[in-house]
Design a protein around this motif. Structure first.
Motif, short mmCIF file in Angstrom:
data_model
loop_
_atom_site.label_atom_id
_atom_site.label_comp_id
_atom_site.label_asym_id
_atom_site.label_seq_id
_atom_site.Cartn_x
_atom_site.Cartn_y
_atom_site.Cartn_z
N HIS A 41 0.95 -1.42 0.01
CA HIS A 41 0.03 -0.09 0.03
C HIS A 41 1.12 1.08 0.28
O HIS A 41 0.82 2.37 0.72
CB HIS A 41 -1.05 -0.30 1.14
CG HIS A 41 -2.19 -1.28 0.57
ND1 HIS A 41 -2.83 -0.84 0.02
CD2 HIS A 41 -2.45 -2.25 1.38
CE1 HIS A 41 -3.94 -2.64 0.47
NE2 HIS A 41 -3.12 -2.37 1.10
N TYR A 88 9.14 -3.73 2.07
CA TYR A 88 10.08 -4.83 2.76
C TYR A 88 11.39 -5.62 2.02
O TYR A 88 10.59 -6.16 0.85
CB TYR A 88 9.13 -5.47 2.76
CG TYR A 88 8.09 -4.81 4.84
CD1 TYR A 88 8.25 -4.72 5.69
CD2 TYR A 88 7.23 -4.43 3.75
CE1 TYR A 88 7.79 -3.92 6.54
CE2 TYR A 88 6.22 -4.22 4.77
CZ TYR A 88 6.72 -4.30 6.24
OH TYR A 88 6.07 -3.43 6.89
N GLU A 108 11.73 1.91 7.27
CA GLU A 108 12.50 2.36 8.54
C GLU A 108 13.97 1.34 9.04
O GLU A 108 14.82 1.94 10.45
CB GLU A 108 11.55 1.58 9.74
CG GLU A 108 10.19 1.51 10.08
CD GLU A 108 9.50 0.16 9.90
OE1 GLU A 108 9.64 -0.53 10.77
OE2 GLU A 108 8.20 0.31 9.44
N SER A 147 9.16 -1.87 12.16
CA SER A 147 8.20 -2.92 12.05
C SER A 147 8.64 -4.54 10.88
O SER A 147 9.28 -3.99 10.43
CB SER A 147 6.63 -2.82 11.05
OG SER A 147 7.46 -2.00 9.83
N ARG A 148 8.05 -5.96 11.46
CA ARG A 148 9.02 -6.94 9.97
C ARG A 148 8.15 -7.29 9.23
O ARG A 148 8.32 -8.59 9.14
CB ARG A 148 8.94 -7.63 11.36
CG ARG A 148 10.13 -7.47 12.64
CD ARG A 148 11.63 -7.32 11.87
NE ARG A 148 12.54 -6.83 12.99
CZ ARG A 148 13.69 -6.32 12.42
NH1 ARG A 148 14.41 -5.84 11.17
NH2 ARG A 148 14.35 -6.10 13.48
N GLY A 149 7.82 -6.64 8.41
CA GLY A 149 7.16 -7.49 7.43
C GLY A 149 5.92 -7.62 7.16
O GLY A 149 5.17 -7.37 8.38
N PRO A 150 5.00 -7.64 6.70
CA PRO A 150 3.62 -8.58 7.03
C PRO A 150 3.86 -9.42 7.34
O PRO A 150 4.66 -10.98 7.51
CB PRO A 150 3.29 -8.83 4.92
CG PRO A 150 4.14 -7.91 4.46
CD PRO A 150 5.79 -7.96 5.12
N THR A 192 -1.36 -11.15 5.38
CA THR A 192 -2.12 -10.51 4.19
C THR A 192 -3.19 -11.48 3.55
O THR A 192 -3.97 -10.53 2.56
CB THR A 192 -0.82 -11.32 3.39
OG1 THR A 192 -0.99 -12.73 3.77
CG2 THR A 192 0.84 -10.67 3.71
N ALA A 245 -4.32 -0.64 4.55
CA ALA A 245 -2.71 -0.96 4.99
C ALA A 245 -1.98 -1.17 6.11
O ALA A 245 -0.74 -2.51 6.58
CB ALA A 245 -1.46 -0.04 4.84
N TYR A 246 -2.50 -1.57 7.40
CA TYR A 246 -3.03 -2.13 8.91
C TYR A 246 -3.14 -3.35 8.74
O TYR A 246 -2.17 -3.82 10.28
CB TYR A 246 -3.79 -1.00 9.64
CG TYR A 246 -3.86 0.62 9.54
CD1 TYR A 246 -2.87 0.97 10.93
CD2 TYR A 246 -4.35 1.47 9.03
CE1 TYR A 246 -2.32 2.42 11.10
CE2 TYR A 246 -3.25 2.62 8.99
CZ TYR A 246 -3.20 3.30 10.61
OH TYR A 246 -2.49 4.11 10.57
N HIS A 264 -2.05 -4.78 7.13
CA HIS A 264 -0.84 -5.87 6.88
C HIS A 264 0.66 -5.93 7.48
O HIS A 264 1.33 -6.54 8.47
CB HIS A 264 -0.28 -5.19 5.31
CG HIS A 264 -0.92 -5.66 4.29
ND1 HIS A 264 -0.75 -7.06 3.06
CD2 HIS A 264 -2.27 -5.12 3.39
CE1 HIS A 264 -2.02 -7.06 2.64
NE2 HIS A 264 -2.59 -5.78 2.79
N ALA A 265 0.85 -4.77 8.36
CA ALA A 265 2.04 -4.15 8.62
C ALA A 265 1.66 -5.02 10.47
O ALA A 265 2.22 -4.55 10.92
CB ALA A 265 2.24 -2.34 8.99
#
Lengths: 311, 715
Positions: A7, A60, A68, B500-503, B506, B565-566, B568-569
């Motif tokens: 997104h 990512y 980040e 954050s460590r990626g999705p 999903t 997107a939230y 996902h993250a």
């Protein structure tokens, strides 16, 4: 290694350069990024290369956020911008040596790395030439060599084939295939869609910052042809006029037209229908030497899905 | 041999890659070689002329001093002409083109780039000095100059050239358009001429005094030679400090805006400020408690203040995720960190703190030794009034520009150009009263009236018209009151966010399924706008930036979850995981605490009078009309329009009244002082109190959006 764009949004005031873009691809894949000028391709690529910050969203690379943890992400990225190296008073070897040093590659490994990259990109004989004296194709090779100097698992290439002659394009294409076979994830933007279709595993079509189509190349093409007639290309040893007339009289043939020595027929039906049609033509003693479905190419898909509007 | 090879390899690896690149380019290019060749020819010519022209008597008496002076002048001229231009062009070619992008994606830091540019130019300077060594040796052999003098002058020259190079790099690092670049180029040339003039004067001074005597006197005591060498040492230190400031700022300019670029600059400037203060104290004590060094330090701080303020107001209000990850966890460490980290609020407070501390320290010194620095009783140069005027005017215009940018010009002026708005306001504020006075045919020269308070840097004397100072203080206070909510918000938001460590989740279908199950969307995305959602009842809390209000409205109207997107993250949580809901009586916020991976995590939302989860769900369910699918969104604006208009009207009325009174006074129709200044101050205070009261007692606006077609309605 997986690259995920989640997104992603990038606004410049009221202009939405990138507007909610999400896609992903993996190691060993060549992923195309297609769109008209001003669609947001370069902005997305710059964000992925940690050169810009998104207004919202994230990307990512192997789980490392480019927003980040840009320092960590940079080690995994080889970026080839749409501009060629402009450093004056520098030879190819010095240029590569500088970037190898900048990535912290120590001697004597640095020398070995540079030599192997020069060999891979075909720059051995040009290593002592000044950058300014190189042709565009050679500069492009130098740019690729620079992007590869720290052996990144991911390559981002912004219009790498722009302005190259056919031979240079073919050579670049071959290099990319080799890199993908080596397990690198390659994200490439280009306007030369026929070439992209040949080498890419997947693609994203973007316009005005929004994704129009995304997925595998075949998937994109199939999605476009959904609900449409199948166009069959038929060639006979006899007179194409006869074939044309006959086709127009047959069931499931929505339309037919002569194209050179071939006849194009729009079939209203599935593969079974096509088989029946061929059988019927053979029964009618047409000497068919070619009968195949015409595939929509990426260029056609691009023209169909984009409007050409810019922000 | 292998040992040497190993040492060389290690040295080679340890070297700054930018230095190697720059020197390679300099060697490969013809420019540096040509300059050195021309320089050699000129030096030889000058030496030749001196030797041929000198009579035997003069040769016997020693012409080395003259030769040395001429050689050094040529050396300085060549270096100042060539090296800053070389460094600036090299930096400009990197900064202006795409090459800086290539730098960014490597692991080379910005400070390494700047240091590399500086060091390469400095190495070339040393090379030119080395080329000059045979001629300098000849001047020594010709007699008339001693070795310490030669070495001292060389040291000063190198430092001076280093300062000029750093100044050039700093100017080239500025990202501006061509017009400003051209102006900067011209300014740079003027600066080089000034630096060159100063250095030539320095050579003369050193030659005149003799280095041995001077250095010896410096060690023995200041009385012997009038302390010139201590002053030189101080000046040398100041130049190095100033070079450091330029180095830090140039590095910050090359750093991506998303990083914590202000942090090293502010740390350095604070340390430099303090070290300069200690130096000033030492020099003051050494010179029998002369106030001059402290005065110089105070004035330097004051001169730096406008630059710091102008850059602080241009910084972003909200920190990006990169910076937020670097915020200390400890609350105690967060307070000083807030002042030093990037951000306009922290920058303004830091600048005010430095000036305030300068003032307090100077005051203490003043009280101890009674020089009149701060009390203004001294008949000497009055740095106190300069400090007051500079800082107050800079502060009021910067704060006012910030208020305007955040309110009226929110969509017109980008944060990076707030300095231009402040400057424009300063110019308008200065011109307006005079134009008005001209129109009203008032003799403005004789007027000491608060009406002229907007004229920038008008009063340099505290005692002349203290009313203006008070007006400026009130003006700053009012502007500060307007900005207080955003300042407080910035402080409240200054908290560390986890990476954050990626999705994690999903499954978008789960999210867009029209919220059939009760869910809470945890806000774990660091680039967050806070959000809270309960699915079945379609309850949402969305805290958005004002400029994204419309976008959120559009997203909600399409029936989509705002910012999916939230999902996902972040992580989807069940409502059963909610531990408790807390609503403080005096606040209009409630906090929801839930089980976050075994530890409680709190999420703040705006909702009135709710104490339990059931109450919350019931309350919001009542408010949310499920048939229309309305969603409650809380929106707090910085300044509401009616208040802004009322405040503007109040100010216009007050100024008009003052203008009228001045007109009446000047035309002789008003013979007695009506005390309008106090009336003006009272009105301003009342206005500020009304506004603050409004902010404190009137609840924030709530707005209901409809997901279906319909108009948004204010509540």
């Amino acid at each position: 290694m997986k690259v995920e764009v989640v997104h992603l949004k990038r606004y410049f005031g009221a202009t939405r350069a990138v507007d909610d873009v999400s896609f992903s691809f993996e190691s060993g894949q060549i992923f195309g990024f297609v769109g008209p000028n001003g669609a947001g391709k370069t902005t997305t690529m710059r964000i992925l290369a940690t050169l810009d910050e998104p207004t919202f969203g994230n990307a990512y690379i192997n789980g490392r956020s480019v927003v980040e943890e840009p320092e960590e992400a940079r080690r995994m990225i080889g970026f080839m911008p749409d501009h060629l190296p402009t450093h004056s008073d520098m030879s190819v070897r010095e240029y590569l040596d500088f970037f190898a040093r900048a990535y912290g590659i120590k001697s004597p490994r640095r020398r070995r790395v540079i030599e192997s990259i020069e060999e891979f990109t075909g720059l051995e004989r040009l290593r002592d030439k000044m950058l300014v004296a190189l042709s565009k194709g050679m500069k492009q090779r130098v740019s690729l060599a620079r992007a590869l100097v720290h052996d990144p698992p991911m390559l981002i290439m912004d219009e790498p084939a722009a302005g190259l002659d056919p031979r240079a394009r073919v050579e670049l294409r071959e290099l990319l295939k080799v890199l993908a076979d080596q397990g690198k994830a390659i994200f490439i933007s280009s306007h030369i869609l026929t070439e992209l279709a040949e080498i890419c595993d997947g693609a994203v079509i973007i316009e005005r910052g929004r994704i129009l189509r995304a997925g595998t190349i075949t998937g994109i093409m199939e999605s476009l042809s959904e609900g449409k007639h199948r166009t069959m290309m038929i060639r006979t040893l006899g007179d194409p006029e006869d074939l044309h007339r006959q086709l127009l009289q047959m069931a499931h043939v929505a339309d037919a037209r002569i194209s050179g020595l071939n006849v194009e027929a729009d079939i209203d039906g599935d593969e079974e229908t096509c088989c029946d049609l061929l059988a019927e033509l053979l029964r009618l003693e047409f000497r068919i030497i070619e009968f195949h479905q015409q595939q929509a190419d990426l260029e056609q898909v691009f023209m169909d899905v984009t409007t050409g509007e810019v922000q | 041999m292998k040992l040497f090879s190993n040492i060389w390899t290690r040295l080679d690896d340890a070297m700054n890659p930018v230095v190697i690149k720059e020197l390679r380019q300099a060697v490969a290019g013809k420019f540096v070689t040509s300059v050195i060749a021309i320089f050699l020819v000129v030096e030889m010519f000058v030496i030749g002329v001196h030797l041929f022209d000198a009579s035997p008597d003069r040769l016997h008496a020693g012409i080395g001093g003259n030769v040395f002076f001429v050689l050094q002048t040529i050396l300085i001229g060549s270096c100042l002409l060539f090296l800053p231009a070389f460094a600036a062009l090299r930096m400009h070619s990197e900064r202006g083109g795409v090459n800086i992008d290539l730098f960014y994606i490597t692991t080379v830091s910005a400070w390494k780039i700047v240091w590399g540019k500086f060091l390469s130019a400095f190495v070339i300077a040393v090379l030119i000095f080395a080329v000059c060594t045979p001629f300098v040796s000849l001047s020594f052999l010709l007699r008339g100059i001693d070795l310490p003098t030669i070495l001292t002058v060389t040291l000063f020259n190198l430092v001076g050239i280093g300062g000029a190079v750093m100044l050039a790099i700093f100017l080239a690092a500025l990202s501006t358009n061509r017009v400003i670049k051209s102006l900067l180029f011209l300014g740079g040339i003027v600066a080089m001429i000034i630096i060159g003039g100063w250095m030539v004067a320095l050579i003369q001074a050193v030659q005149f005094r003799g280095a041995f005597v001077a250095i010896a006197s410096m060690i023995v005591g200041p009385g012997a030679i009038g302390n010139i060498w201590l002053q030189f040492a101080g000046m040398l230190f100041f130049i190095i400090m100033f070079m450091g400031v330029m180095f830090m700022v140039a590095s910050a300019l090359l750093t991506p805006p998303s990083s914590n670029r202000a942090y090293p600059v502010r740390i350095y400037m604070t340390v430099a400020w303090f070290v300069l203060f200690l130096m000033a104290l030492c020099m003051s004590v050494n010179a029998n408690f002369t106030m001059f060094p402290v005065q110089v330090w105070a004035v330097i701080t004051t001169i730096m203040f406008p630059f710091v303020m102008f850059s602080a107001i241009c910084e972003r209000d909200r920190l990006g995720p990169r910076v937020r990850h670097e915020i200390p966890r400890s609350r105690l460490a967060r307070i000083p960190a807030f002042l030093f980290y990037s951000g306009s609020t922290g920058g303004i407070l830091w600048a005010c703190m430095i000036v305030g501390l300068t003032w307090l320290m100077a005051l203490k010194w003043d009280q101890m030794f009674g020089s009149g620095l701060v009390s203004g009783t001294s008949s000497d140069f009055g740095p106190a009034s300069v400090m007051r005027t500079f800082t107050l005017y800079t502060l009021v215009y910067c704060l006012s520009a910030l208020v305007l940018r955040k309110t009226l010009f929110k969509r017109i002026v980008v944060p990076e150009l707030t300095w231009a708005l402040a400057l424009l306001m300063m110019l308008l504020g200065t011109a307006f009263p005079y134009i008005l006075a001209l129109l009203m045919k008032v003799n403005y020269i004789d007027i000491h009236s608060p009406f002229y308070a907007t004229v920038a840097f008008r009063e340099l004397d505290w005692n002349a018209d203290s009313t203006i100072i008070w007006l400026l203080v009130i003006w700053a206070g009012v502007a500060g009151a307007f900005l207080a909510p955003s300042f407080v918000e910035s402080m409240a938001r200054f908290r560390r966010t986890p990476r954050s460590r990626g999705p994690v989740v999903t499954d978008e279908h789960e999210v867009n399924r029209q919220y059939q199950n009760l869910k809470v969307f945890q806000d774990s995305n660091p680039s967050n706008r806070t959000m809270f959602g309960v699915a079945d009842d379609q309850i949402f809390y969305v805290e958005l930036w004002d400029d994204q209000w419309e976008e959120a409205g559009q997203t909600i109207q399409t029936g989509q979850l705002p910012y999916p997107a939230y999902t996902h993250a972040g992580r989807l949580l069940r409502a059963s995981e909610i531990l408790y809901v807390h609503a403080p009586k005096r606040r209009r916020t409630i906090s929801i605490t839930w089980n976050h991976g075994g530890r409680p995590s709190t999420f703040k939302i705006v909702a009135p009078d709710v104490k339990t989860r059931d109450q919350f769900v019931t309350l919001v369910s009542e408010r949310v009309e499920l048939s229309d699918g309305k969603i409650l969104v809380s929106l707090t604006r910085l300044v509401s329009w009616p208040i802004a208009i009322a405040a503007a009207a109040l100010l216009i009325a007050t100024f008009s009244y003052l203008g009228l009174e001045i007109y009446l006074k000047n035309t002789g129709r008003l013979l007695t002082d009506s005390g309008s200044v106090w009336q003006f101050m009272t009105l301003v205070i009342i206005g500020a109190a009304v506004w603050l009261g409004w902010r404190l007692w009137v609840p924030p606006k709530r707005r209901v959006l409809q997901t279906a077609a319909g108009q948004a309605a204010d509540h």
